[in-house]
Enzyme design. Structure first.
Site, PDB file in Angstrom:
ATOM      1  N   GLU A  65      47.955  -4.650 -19.390  1.00  0.00           N
ATOM      2  CA  GLU A  65      49.164  -3.739 -19.815  1.00  0.00           C
ATOM      3  C   GLU A  65      50.435  -4.312 -19.784  1.00  0.00           C
ATOM      4  O   GLU A  65      51.501  -3.564 -20.164  1.00  0.00           O
ATOM      5  CB  GLU A  65      49.081  -2.633 -18.922  1.00  0.00           C
ATOM      6  CG  GLU A  65      49.052  -2.872 -17.385  1.00  0.00           C
ATOM      7  CD  GLU A  65      48.634  -1.729 -16.342  1.00  0.00           C
ATOM      8  OE1 GLU A  65      48.810  -0.611 -16.882  1.00  0.00           O
ATOM      9  OE2 GLU A  65      48.097  -2.121 -15.275  1.00  0.00           O
ATOM     10  N   GLY A  68      45.575  -1.284 -21.294  1.00  0.00           N
ATOM     11  CA  GLY A  68      46.119  -0.013 -20.982  1.00  0.00           C
ATOM     12  C   GLY A  68      47.216   0.053 -22.150  1.00  0.00           C
ATOM     13  O   GLY A  68      48.263  -0.376 -21.761  1.00  0.00           O
ATOM     14  N   SER A  69      47.097   0.679 -23.117  1.00  0.00           N
ATOM     15  CA  SER A  69      47.795   0.666 -24.280  1.00  0.00           C
ATOM     16  C   SER A  69      49.152   1.512 -24.211  1.00  0.00           C
ATOM     17  O   SER A  69      50.204   1.062 -24.807  1.00  0.00           O
ATOM     18  CB  SER A  69      46.950   1.260 -25.588  1.00  0.00           C
ATOM     19  OG  SER A  69      46.682   2.577 -25.470  1.00  0.00           O
ATOM     20  N   ASN A  70      48.977   2.641 -23.269  1.00  0.00           N
ATOM     21  CA  ASN A  70      50.347   3.064 -23.021  1.00  0.00           C
ATOM     22  C   ASN A  70      51.178   2.104 -22.284  1.00  0.00           C
ATOM     23  O   ASN A  70      52.352   2.166 -22.956  1.00  0.00           O
ATOM     24  CB  ASN A  70      50.033   4.422 -21.884  1.00  0.00           C
ATOM     25  CG  ASN A  70      49.276   5.330 -22.716  1.00  0.00           C
ATOM     26  OD1 ASN A  70      49.158   5.720 -23.952  1.00  0.00           O
ATOM     27  ND2 ASN A  70      48.611   6.174 -21.782  1.00  0.00           N
ATOM     28  N   ASP A  71      51.027   1.497 -21.348  1.00  0.00           N
ATOM     29  CA  ASP A  71      51.897   0.593 -20.569  1.00  0.00           C
ATOM     30  C   ASP A  71      52.201  -0.550 -21.485  1.00  0.00           C
ATOM     31  O   ASP A  71      53.385  -0.889 -21.679  1.00  0.00           O
ATOM     32  CB  ASP A  71      51.634   0.252 -19.157  1.00  0.00           C
ATOM     33  CG  ASP A  71      51.982   1.166 -18.218  1.00  0.00           C
ATOM     34  OD1 ASP A  71      52.295   2.329 -18.760  1.00  0.00           O
ATOM     35  OD2 ASP A  71      51.724   1.186 -16.933  1.00  0.00           O
ATOM     36  N   HIS A 108       0.699  -1.233   0.230  1.00  0.00           N
ATOM     37  CA  HIS A 108      -0.112   0.138   0.066  1.00  0.00           C
ATOM     38  C   HIS A 108       0.732   1.388  -0.014  1.00  0.00           C
ATOM     39  O   HIS A 108       0.371   2.348  -0.736  1.00  0.00           O
ATOM     40  CB  HIS A 108      -0.934  -0.118   1.139  1.00  0.00           C
ATOM     41  CG  HIS A 108      -1.723   1.202   1.266  1.00  0.00           C
ATOM     42  ND1 HIS A 108      -1.334   2.204   2.099  1.00  0.00           N
ATOM     43  CD2 HIS A 108      -2.950   1.663   0.790  1.00  0.00           C
ATOM     44  CE1 HIS A 108      -2.321   3.186   1.975  1.00  0.00           C
ATOM     45  NE2 HIS A 108      -3.243   2.814   1.214  1.00  0.00           N
ATOM     46  N   ARG A 167      39.458   1.761 -11.220  1.00  0.00           N
ATOM     47  CA  ARG A 167      40.784   1.134 -11.430  1.00  0.00           C
ATOM     48  C   ARG A 167      41.372   1.440  -9.941  1.00  0.00           C
ATOM     49  O   ARG A 167      41.451   2.425  -9.238  1.00  0.00           O
ATOM     50  CB  ARG A 167      41.710   1.629 -12.316  1.00  0.00           C
ATOM     51  CG  ARG A 167      42.729   1.024 -12.161  1.00  0.00           C
ATOM     52  CD  ARG A 167      43.797   1.586 -13.335  1.00  0.00           C
ATOM     53  NE  ARG A 167      44.322   2.951 -13.030  1.00  0.00           N
ATOM     54  CZ  ARG A 167      45.153   3.799 -13.793  1.00  0.00           C
ATOM     55  NH1 ARG A 167      45.201   3.111 -15.039  1.00  0.00           N
ATOM     56  NH2 ARG A 167      45.467   5.025 -13.525  1.00  0.00           N
ATOM     57  N   CYS A 216      41.471   1.461 -22.798  1.00  0.00           N
ATOM     58  CA  CYS A 216      41.349   2.673 -22.104  1.00  0.00           C
ATOM     59  C   CYS A 216      42.543   3.887 -22.707  1.00  0.00           C
ATOM     60  O   CYS A 216      42.831   4.811 -21.634  1.00  0.00           O
ATOM     61  CB  CYS A 216      41.167   2.545 -20.650  1.00  0.00           C
ATOM     62  SG  CYS A 216      42.684   1.719 -19.918  1.00  0.00           S
ATOM     63  N   ARG A 256      40.050   6.910 -12.494  1.00  0.00           N
ATOM     64  CA  ARG A 256      41.339   6.752 -11.502  1.00  0.00           C
ATOM     65  C   ARG A 256      41.056   7.142 -10.448  1.00  0.00           C
ATOM     66  O   ARG A 256      40.984   8.085  -9.979  1.00  0.00           O
ATOM     67  CB  ARG A 256      42.469   7.644 -12.417  1.00  0.00           C
ATOM     68  CG  ARG A 256      42.398   7.330 -13.987  1.00  0.00           C
ATOM     69  CD  ARG A 256      43.418   8.277 -14.588  1.00  0.00           C
ATOM     70  NE  ARG A 256      43.541   8.287 -16.059  1.00  0.00           N
ATOM     71  CZ  ARG A 256      42.702   8.774 -16.977  1.00  0.00           C
ATOM     72  NH1 ARG A 256      41.812   9.656 -16.466  1.00  0.00           N
ATOM     73  NH2 ARG A 256      42.809   8.566 -18.094  1.00  0.00           N
TER      74      ARG A 256
END
Length: 791
Positions: free
Chosen positions: A659, A680-683, A412, A558, A730, A510
Site C-alpha cells: 500500500e 491495499g488499493s485505497n492507501d 484400533h 492483518r 483487497c 481486520r
C-alpha cells in the site's frame, strides 16, 4: 477338488471372489498373489468348509447355540462370561485327525516351496463376512505371529477358530445383524516377515475422506503395536498421483514388539539412538505408495493395507489388504460430512492429539486405566484411556467420544471410532501431555476431534433459528475461476453467516474490529494493569471463530493497523499515544511492532495467532503485515514473529500489505521476507497520487484506475511472480469497476478479496473475464491494450 469342498487352498488358488470359501483376509491375499504385481509372503489357508467340518464333527454348533441363547451383548459382564465359555468349549474339542494331517502336510510343503525347513509363519484368522465394503470385521479375530512346527500350527488354527467368539467379534456381529453360527472362519498360514519396521497404509485420508494422498503409518518392530495403538507411529503423506512425499511426521518410540529367534514375540526397548529416527527411508515410503496405487487400481476402491520391511533384506512386503469401509461407503452415498461449527466465549485447552475420527461433543470424562474396570463405563461418557484394545468395543460403543494417550490415525481406537461414528482423538502423549494424567476423572470437557483438541468444560453451542417455512430452490451455480475470490471480513460473528458464500477463503481479516468490539482497552494499558492474557484470549477467540467457520479455506489476518488517533480512543490509550498532525502517515502498522514502546503489545498479537494455530489446531490461519515502509522494517518484524514461534513455512504464510510506493519499487527485496502481497488499493492510490480521498477538495482526483496506479500494480505482479510470490488485492475496485477487474486478471493477479455482498458478483465477473481472455488467446482477435502499462 472343487474349491467349495476343499479343506485347504494355496494363496495362488484363491481370488477376491472367494470370501465365502476362505474369508476376506485369505481371499484378498490370494488375489494379491495371483493378480497384483506386489510382493506378498506366500502361504495357504484353511477354508470355511474345514471350519464347519470341525464344528459338525464335534457337535459344537449345538453347544454354542445353547450357550449364546438369551445373550444381551450390551451387558458387558454377561458378554464376557458367555464368550469365555464358548471359546473354552472350542478349545476343549480335539480337531479331527484328517484335518490335522492335512494342515501338517501343507506346512511341510510350504517349507519346501520357500526352501526352509520348519519355516516361521504368521497364522491370521479370516472371517467369511470380513472385509466386505459394507461390513468390516477388521481386527475382530486374532493373529498369531512367529510360530513354527506342524503341531503348533494346528493348535494356532484352532485358536483362530475360538477367536471367532471373542467379546468384540460377537458384539460386532450382533450389532451388524450377522448370525453367529452362519459366519465361518478361515486361517491364513503365511510366511513370516522378520519386520524391523511395519505398519499400515490407506489410499484415503481416514480422518477427512480426502483421497488425493496415501497415508502411511510405521513403527519399529512388528506391526501389531501400530494396530493396537501401543505406540504412536510415524506418519507419512504421499501424493497419490506423483508418489512425491508431501509430509513426514516422525514420532519418538521407546518400545517395540519383535520376534524371538526361537519363536513367539517379545517387547523390548528401542535403542536410544533409534528412538527419534525415521522408521522408513524415503525410497521405502515411495515403494509402499506404488504398491498402494496398484492395489487400489486393481480393487477399484479405497484400500486399507498392512506392510512390513524384512530385516534380512530390507525388502518391503504387503501383508494384507482389504477395502476401506467408512469413506468408501460415506463418499459414495452421502459425501463427506460437514464440519459442525461452534461459537463459544471461553476455551481452555487441556490436551491435544491426533484427530482420528472427526466430530464435536461434550460430556463427562471417565478415565479407565485397567481393563478390569471397563464394566463401570456408562452410556454417554467420554472414554479416556492409555489405548483401546479389541475387547473394549462394547464399552466404546457406549462412548460419546474417545481420547487415548497413544496410537496413530490407523490404530484400533481410530478405526473402530470411525466405524461407529464416534469422535476420537489419539496420541495425546506425542503432542505434549498424556490424556490419562492430564484430564481428571469425572470432569466435563468438550471434544473437538476435528482438530484434535480437548477443552475444559461444556462449551455452549447456539441453536440456529428454524425458518417458519422451508422453501425449495434451485442451487445457484458459480463457475470455477483460476483467479481466487477471497472475502474481506471484520466481525467474527458474521463468519458463520458468510461461510456458505462461494469464496476461496478470507483474504483480509481486520483485527481492529475485535479490539473495538470485544477488548475495548489499549494493549499497553492491559499490560500495565497485569491483564495481558485478555488480549491473547479475546483476539484468539475472535480469530478462531472465523478460521473454524471457513476451514479448510485459508484465512489471512492483518495485524493491527490502528492509527494513533484510533488507539487513543481505547481505554487507557491517552497515556501511550502521541498526538500526531498526520496520523495517516504516522505511527501505524509495522513501525509500531518493533518499537521498544510497543513491541510487547505486538508480541501479544503473535501469541494469539499461535494459540489459534497450535492450541485450537486451526492451521488455515496466515498473517499479513500492514503499512511496512521499508525492507528493514519487514526484516525486523518477521524476526520478532519468528522469535514468538511464527516462522514462515509450508503451512504458514506471511503476506505484506502492498500500500506504499516503496513496497512496489523494492518488491524484489521485500520478496526475501514474505510469501506474497495483498494490494491495499485505497492507501496505495492516495500515496501514488498524493491525494486524500476523504478531502472533498481533492477527492475527485482519487481514482484506483489511474494509469500510475495500474502501472504500479502490474509491476508488482511481475516482480513478485519472478520469485514465486503471490499477489492479491483487497480493495473494492475489482467489484466496482469491471474494467479494473479485467485489468487485474490480464495482469496475472492470483486472487481478489472483496466484501461479502459482492463475492457472488465478482466470482461470476471473474469467470466471464477469464473465458474472454481464453477466447481472445484462441482466436487472436481480442482487444489490444491501448495504454502502455509497463513501468
Amino acid at each position: 477338488m472343487e474349491k467349495e469342498k476343499a479343506f485347504l487352498l494355496w494363496f495362488d488358488q484363491l481370488e477376491r471372489k472367494d470370501v465365502a470359501i476362505a474369508g476376506g483376509k485369505s481371499s484378498s491375499l490370494g488375489e494379491l498373489t495371483s493378480h497384483v504385481d506386489v510382493p506378498v509372503p506366500y502361504g495357504f489357508a484353511t477354508t470355511a468348509c474345514a471350519y464347519r467340518y470341525f464344528f459338525e464333527k464335534t457337535g459344537l454348533y449345538q453347544k454354542i447355540k445353547d450357550l449364546i441363547a438369551g445373550l444381551d451383548v450390551d451387558n458387558s459382564a454377561q458378554l464376557r462370561e458367555v464368550c469365555a465359555k464358548v471359546r473354552q468349549a472350542i478349545m476343549d474339542e480335539e480337531m479331527p485327525q484328517d484335518l490335522q494331517d492335512l494342515i501338517a502336510e501343507a506346512y511341510e510343503e510350504l517349507g519346501k516351496k520357500v526352501g526352509e525347513a520348519d519355516p516361521f509363519v504368521a497364522v491370521r484368522s479370516s472371517a467369511t463376512a470380513e472385509d466386505l465394503p459394507d461390513a468390516s470385521f477388521a481386527g475382530q479375530q486374532d493373529t498369531y505371529l512367529n510360530v513354527k512346527g506342524a503341531a503348533t500350527i494346528v493348535a494356532k488354527v484352532k485358536e483362530c477358530y475360538a477367536s471367532c467368539f471373542t467379546d468384540r467379534a460377537v458384539y460386532y456381529r450382533e450389532k451388524q445383524g450377522f448370525d453367529h453360527l452362519d459366519v465361518a472362519l478361515s486361517a491364513a498360514v503365511q510366511m513370516m516377515v522378520f519386520s524391523k519396521a511395519a505398519g499400515v497404509m490407506f489410499t484415503v485420508n481416514v480422518a477427512t475422506g480426502d483421497d488425493k494422498n496415501i497415508l502411511i503409518e510405521g513403527a519399529w518392530g512388528l506391526g501389531e503395536y501400530v494396530v493396537q495403538g501401543t505406540v504412536t507411529p510415524d506418519n507419512y503423506t504421499v501424493n497419490k498421483e506423483t508418489c512425491a512425499i508431501v509430509e513426514k511426521n516422525v514420532n519418538a518410540q521407546d518400545i517395540k514388539l519383535i520376534r524371538k529367534a526361537d519363536g513367539d514375540c517379545e517387547e523390548v526397548n528401542v535403542p536410544l539412538d533409534e528412538q527419534n529416527e525415521q522408521k522408513l527411508t524415503d525410497e521405502q515410503i515411495k515403494q509402499l505408495a506404488e504398491c498402494a496405487k496398484k492395489i487400489e487400481a486393481h480393487y477399484g476402491c479405497y484400500m486399507d493395507m498392512e506392510w512390513g520391511v524384512d530385516e534380512r533384506d530390507n525388502k518391503v512386503y504387503i501383508l494384507q489388504a482389504r477395502p476401506e469401509t467408512v469413506w468408501s461407503r460415506r463418499n459414495k452415498e452421502n459425501g463427506a460430512p460437514k464440519e459442525e461449527k461452534k461459537v463459544t466465549t471461553d476455551r481452555k485447552v487441556i490436551v491435544k492429539g491426533l484427530p482420528a475420527s472427526p466430530g464435536n461433543v461434550a460430556g463427562r470424562v471417565h478415565v479407565i486405566l485397567d481393563p478390569s474396570h471397563i464394566d463401570e463405563f456408562k452410556e454417554g461418557e467420554i472414554l479416556v484411556t492409555e489405548m483401546t484394545a479389541p475387547d473394549w468395543v462394547p464399552a466404546m460403543k457406549k462412548a460419546k467420544a474417545i481420547v487415548t494417550d497413544s496410537g496413530g490415525m490407523t490404530c484400533h481406537a481410530s478405526i473402530v471410532s470411525r466405524e461407529l461414528g464416534i469422535p476420537c482423538i489419539v496420541g495425546t502423549k506425542s503432542r505434549g501431555e498424556a490424556a490419562t494424567t492430564t484430564i481428571p476423572d469425572g470432569i466435563d470437557v468438550t471434544i473437538d476431534a476435528t482438530h484434535g483438541v480437548v477443552y475444559e468444560g461444556i462449551i455452549e453451542e447456539p441453536k440456529a433459528e428454524q425458518p417458519a417455512q422451508q422453501v425449495v430452490a434451485a442451487a445457484e451455480y458459480f463457475p470455477p475461476t483460476g483467479t481466487k475470490i477471497y472475502m474481506n471480513l471484520g466481525d467474527p460473528e458474521l463468519a458463520e453467516k458468510y461461510a456458505s458464500l462461494p469464496c476461496d477463503g478470507i483474504g483480509l481479516m481486520r483485527e481492529e474490529f475485535i479490539w473495538t468490539t470485544y477488548i475495548h482497552e489499549h494493549p499497553l494499558y492491559l499490560i500495565k494493569i497485569g491483564q495481558p492474557e485478555k488480549v491473547v484470549d479475546q483476539l484468539a477467540e475472535g480469530i478462531r471463530q472465523v478460521c473454524q467457520a471457513m476451514a479448510p479455506r485459508p484465512v489471512t489476518l492483518r495485524f493491527s493497523d490502528f492509527k494513533s488517533s484510533e488507539y487513543r480512543d481505547l481505554k487507557g490509550g491517552d497515556e501511550f499515544e502521541p498526538n500526531e498532525p498526520s496520523a495517516l502517515l504516522g505511527w501505524r502498522g509495522a513501525s509500531r511492532y518493533y518499537d521498544p514502546k510497543y513491541i510487547e503489545a505486538f508480541k501479544l498479537e503473535c501469541m494469539a495467532v499461535r494459540k489459534v494455530r497450535e492450541e485450537f489446531g486451526l492451521k488455515n490461519l496466515n498473517v499479513m503485515i500492514p503499512f511496512c515502509r521499508n525492507v528493514e522494517e519487514c526484516e525486523k518484524v518477521t524476526k520478532i514473529m519468528a522469535d514468538c514461534g511464527l516462522s514462515r513455512g509450508k503451512d504458514f504464510k506471511v503476506w505484506l500489505m502492498a500500500e506504499i510506493p516503496s513496497n512496489i519499487i523494492l518488491a524484489d527485496q521485500f520478496n526475501k521476507f514474505v510469501d506474497g502481497y495483498s494490494i491495499g488499493s485505497n492507501d496505495l492510490t492516495m500515496l501514488v497520487l498524493g491525494c486524500d480521498r476523504d478531502n472533498d477538495t481533492v477527492s475527485h482526483i482519487y481514482d484506483e484506475r489511474n494509469l500510475a496506479v495500474r502501472r504500479a500494480i502490474r509491476h508488482l505482479i511481475e516482480v513478485a511472480h519472478k520469485d514465486g510470490k503471490t499477489v492479491s488485492i483487497c480493495g473494492q475496485a475489482p467489484s466496482v469497476y469491471p474494467e479494473f477487474c479485467e485489468f487485474l486478471i490480464k495482469s496475472g493477479i492470483d486472487s481478489m478479496s472483496v466484501n461479502p455482498d459482492t463475492v457472488k458478483f465478482t466470482k461470476k465477473l471473474a469467470a466471464q473475464i477469464e473465458q474472454r481472455v481464453m477466447m481472445d488467446a484462441l482466436t487472436g482477435k481480442g482487444r489490444q491494450e491501448v495504454e502502455d502499462l509497463n513501468w
